[in-house]
Motif scaffolding. Structure first.
Motif, PDB file in Angstrom:
ATOM      1  N   SER A 265      -4.336   8.108  -0.198  1.00 17.27           N
ATOM      2  CA  SER A 265      -4.066   6.705  -0.509  1.00 17.27           C
ATOM      3  C   SER A 265      -3.820   6.524  -1.997  1.00 17.27           C
ATOM      4  O   SER A 265      -4.500   7.142  -2.822  1.00 17.27           O
ATOM      5  CB  SER A 265      -5.243   5.821  -0.092  1.00 17.27           C
ATOM      6  OG  SER A 265      -5.448   5.914   1.291  1.00 17.27           O
ATOM      7  N   GLU A 266      -2.873   5.684  -2.309  1.00 21.35           N
ATOM      8  CA  GLU A 266      -2.574   5.285  -3.688  1.00 21.35           C
ATOM      9  C   GLU A 266      -2.416   6.478  -4.640  1.00 21.35           C
ATOM     10  O   GLU A 266      -3.147   6.605  -5.619  1.00 21.35           O
ATOM     11  CB  GLU A 266      -3.648   4.325  -4.208  1.00 21.35           C
ATOM     12  CG  GLU A 266      -3.791   3.043  -3.416  1.00 21.35           C
ATOM     13  CD  GLU A 266      -2.536   2.192  -3.375  1.00 21.35           C
ATOM     14  OE1 GLU A 266      -1.762   2.193  -4.366  1.00 21.35           O
ATOM     15  OE2 GLU A 266      -2.310   1.525  -2.360  1.00 21.35           O
TER      16      GLU A 266
ATOM     17  N   ALA B 279       0.852  -1.185   0.000  1.00 18.95           N
ATOM     18  CA  ALA B 279       0.000   0.000   0.000  1.00 18.95           C
ATOM     19  C   ALA B 279       0.891   1.240   0.000  1.00 18.95           C
ATOM     20  O   ALA B 279       1.853   1.323   0.760  1.00 18.95           O
ATOM     21  CB  ALA B 279      -0.898   0.001   1.222  1.00 18.95           C
TER      22      ALA B 279
END
Length: 72
Positions: A22-23, A2
């Motif tokens: 995130s990401e 992640a």
């Protein structure tokens, strides 16, 4: 695996605020991150405990690997 983009800002009361994305896209550049962070400050989008964000502190990509254990 992640990936998170952590953007840290200094606040008017001397503390630090972290925003996490995130990401993030794989080819993000430091210049792009700095531009976004400055825009967040200029637009007065977020406050921490009622205090404005006043400057960029740090940005980093955090990679985390997690392996689950199979319990019997």
């Amino acid at each position: 695996m992640a990936l998170n983009l952590e953007m840290r800002f200094n606040t008017a009361n001397g503390k630090t605020l972290t925003l996490t994305v995130s990401e993030p896209k794989e080819d993000i550049t430091p210049a792009e991150v700095a531009t976004v962070m400055q825009t967040i400050i200029d637009q007065d989008v977020f406050h921490s405990e009622g205090f404005a964000l006043v400057s960029i502190n740090q940005a980093r990509i955090v990679e985390r690997n997690v392996s689950e254990l199979e319990l019997v």
